[in-house]
Design an enzyme around this catalytic site. Structure first.
Site, PDB file in Angstrom:
ATOM      1  N   TYR A  98     -10.192  -8.902  -4.095  1.00  0.00           N
ATOM      2  CA  TYR A  98      -9.827  -8.385  -5.414  1.00  0.00           C
ATOM      3  C   TYR A  98      -9.021  -9.449  -6.185  1.00  0.00           C
ATOM      4  O   TYR A  98      -8.112 -10.069  -5.614  1.00  0.00           O
ATOM      5  CB  TYR A  98      -9.012  -7.097  -5.246  1.00  0.00           C
ATOM      6  CG  TYR A  98      -8.528  -6.539  -6.549  1.00  0.00           C
ATOM      7  CD1 TYR A  98      -9.422  -6.022  -7.475  1.00  0.00           C
ATOM      8  CD2 TYR A  98      -7.182  -6.571  -6.881  1.00  0.00           C
ATOM      9  CE1 TYR A  98      -8.989  -5.537  -8.695  1.00  0.00           C
ATOM     10  CE2 TYR A  98      -6.736  -6.077  -8.098  1.00  0.00           C
ATOM     11  CZ  TYR A  98      -7.641  -5.569  -8.995  1.00  0.00           C
ATOM     12  OH  TYR A  98      -7.210  -5.102 -10.198  1.00  0.00           O
ATOM     13  N   ASP A 169      -8.089  -3.269   2.863  1.00  0.00           N
ATOM     14  CA  ASP A 169      -8.214  -2.599   1.574  1.00  0.00           C
ATOM     15  C   ASP A 169      -9.519  -1.806   1.612  1.00  0.00           C
ATOM     16  O   ASP A 169     -10.598  -2.381   1.642  1.00  0.00           O
ATOM     17  CB  ASP A 169      -8.229  -3.669   0.466  1.00  0.00           C
ATOM     18  CG  ASP A 169      -8.312  -3.073  -0.935  1.00  0.00           C
ATOM     19  OD1 ASP A 169      -8.847  -1.961  -1.082  1.00  0.00           O
ATOM     20  OD2 ASP A 169      -7.866  -3.747  -1.889  1.00  0.00           O
TER      21      ASP A 169
HETATM   22  C1  LIG Z   1      -8.718  -2.160  -8.416  1.00  0.00           C
HETATM   23  C2  LIG Z   1      -8.511  -2.702  -7.069  1.00  0.00           C
HETATM   24  C3  LIG Z   1      -7.225  -3.008  -6.605  1.00  0.00           C
HETATM   25  C4  LIG Z   1      -5.986  -2.872  -7.468  1.00  0.00           C
HETATM   26  O1  LIG Z   1      -5.755  -1.557  -7.831  1.00  0.00           O
HETATM   27  P1  LIG Z   1      -4.986  -1.102  -9.173  1.00  0.00           P
HETATM   28  O2  LIG Z   1      -4.974   0.378  -9.038  1.00  0.00           O
HETATM   29  O3  LIG Z   1      -5.799  -1.608 -10.321  1.00  0.00           O
HETATM   30  O4  LIG Z   1      -3.643  -1.721  -9.141  1.00  0.00           O
HETATM   31  C5  LIG Z   1      -7.093  -3.469  -5.301  1.00  0.00           C
HETATM   32  N1  LIG Z   1      -8.170  -3.637  -4.501  1.00  0.00           N
HETATM   33  C6  LIG Z   1      -9.419  -3.367  -4.927  1.00  0.00           C
HETATM   34  C7  LIG Z   1     -10.553  -3.575  -3.989  1.00  0.00           C
HETATM   35  C8  LIG Z   1      -9.634  -2.899  -6.217  1.00  0.00           C
HETATM   36  O5  LIG Z   1     -10.877  -2.640  -6.634  1.00  0.00           O
END
Ligand SMILES: *Cc1c(COP(=O)(O)O)cnc(C)c1O
Length: 380
Positions: A98, A169
């Site tokens: 990300y 993540d």
């Molecule tokens: C959007 C996203 C983030 C960050 O999230 P926010 O809610 O925008 O702060 C982190 N990891 C991934 C894979 C994302 O798509």
């Protein structure tokens, strides 16, 4: 209860004062004590709040985790995880990750004395290649925007042998398709802004873990940073989450149909989706997840004009983000992954002709017809 039932019925109406079918929003910042040293369950809403707690308990059931912390954004969740480390520690990241996570490592780590290294392929990383200052491996599987899959069990095995923490993540697949704590991951983070909220109207994040020690540290960090989720946004997440299974089933069905269409389309040279890269990644994906999710990225043939293509789309909006019910398309090199230097983008395959698509719940025939007419208009 099966997961799709739990998502809907995971909050018990008996747990709230008037047995309302949906939980109330407690906006109160503080709660009355009965006397000195006579504290109630809630004291001050930065530390804990009943509405946030209702979401956290629900999500912990779905994740199968002992602990769940809701944060103000996905980046706030990632920040909590990164804040577990100290000066001199090194964290390994996927080379495509990300954009905000990469930006954090590339700019903020320096101030904190942390180091990072991008790994081209976690699936070929061996134990003896990991230096002794590595304290964590931070993985996105599938990754962003190239949808590369990491064999989680393999990397957890290697990391734990060396006492290295694994953080993942799971924004792209959510617990609806993938339970990473069960595979041995220590801390899982989410941007709940995406599929969990599901309607592009709330920014939120989540951290889950089964470790008492890590949960206590993460809770202290969140309370100290003040990066918790608000009661109203917690309610929006509860509401959005309830339809996760129907949304994601439809989005994934549409995704399979679009992959089939793009694979035969002469305007498209390469299609990336979870498991598309190799037999190894396909097997890993199928072994650790029950669905591929709703993200695709693809390269447009040089005989077609990328900008003209995105401008000609009528249903797909040109916008960052993903996970809402609307279909979106974006250009990672100039939008989501603009924080990557150009040379790095080229090296890892975030090319100028790469587009990423977040598939929504619309009718798949309409989506495919939209793509078709836009390709026709984009021909040079
Ligand atoms: C959007 C996203 C983030 C960050 O999230 P926010 O809610 O925008 O702060 C982190 N990891 C991934 C894979 C994302 O798509």
């Amino acid at each position: 209860m099966k997961l799709d039932t739990l998502i809907v019925k995971g909050i018990n109406a008996k747990d709230n004062p008037y047995q309302s079918v949906v939980p109330p929003i407690f906006l109160a910042t503080s709660f009355v004590q009965n006397g000195l040293d006579d504290f109630q369950k809630y004291g001050y809403s930065r530390g804990a709040n009943p509405t946030r707690n209702a979401f956290e308990e629900l999500f912990a059931k779905i994740e199968g985790s002992r602990y769940c912390l809701a944060t103000a954004s996905g980046m706030a969740a990632t920040t909590l995880a990164f804040s577990l480390f100290k000066t001199g520690d090194k964290i390994l990241l996927n080379n495509n990750t990300y954009g905000g996570t990469y930006r954090y490592a590339d700019t903020i780590f320096k101030n904190q004395g942390l180091k990072y290294e991008l790994v081209d392929d976690f699936n070929t990383l061996n134990e003896d290649e990991i230096s002794s200052d590595v304290k964590a491996i931070f993985i996105e599987t599938p990754s962003n925007p190239l949808l590369r899959v990491t064999d989680i069990k393999r990397i957890v095995n290697i990391a734990h042998k060396k006492g290295i923490m694994v953080i993942a993540d799971n924004t792209f697949l959510t617990p609806y398709y993938q339970h990473l704590l069960e595979l041995g991951v220590d801390v899982v983070v989410y941007s709940a802004t995406k599929y969990i909220g599901g309607h592009a109207d709330v920014i939120a994040g989540i951290v889950t873990t089964n470790s008492d020690e890590l949960a206590a540290k993460l809770d202290l960090l969140r309370n100290s940073f003040g990066s918790m989720l608000s009661p109203t946004d917690s309610y929006y997440l509860i509401k959005g989450l309830k339809t996760l299974s129907v949304r994601f089933d439809r989005q994934t069905q549409n995704t399979h149909k679009i992959i089939e269409f793009l694979s035969k389309e002469e305007a498209v040279s390469t299609v990336h989706y979870a498991g598309s890269y190799s037999k190894f990644e396909k097997d890993a994906q199928e072994g650790q997840a029950t669905g591929i999710g709703a993200l695709i990225s693809f390269e447009i043939d040089p005989k077609y004009d990328c900008n003209k293509f995105v401008k000609s789309l009528r249903i797909f909006d040109l916008a960052v983000s993903l996970g809402g019910v609307e279909s979106l398309v974006c250009h990672p090199a100039s939008m989501t992954h603009d924080s990557y230097p150009k040379e790095l983008q080229e090296k890892i395959g975030i090319k100028q002709n790469l587009l990423r698509m977040a598939v929504g719940v619309e009718n798949s025939d309409d989506l495919i017809a939209d793509l078709k007419q836009a390709f026709t208009k984009a021909k040079i």
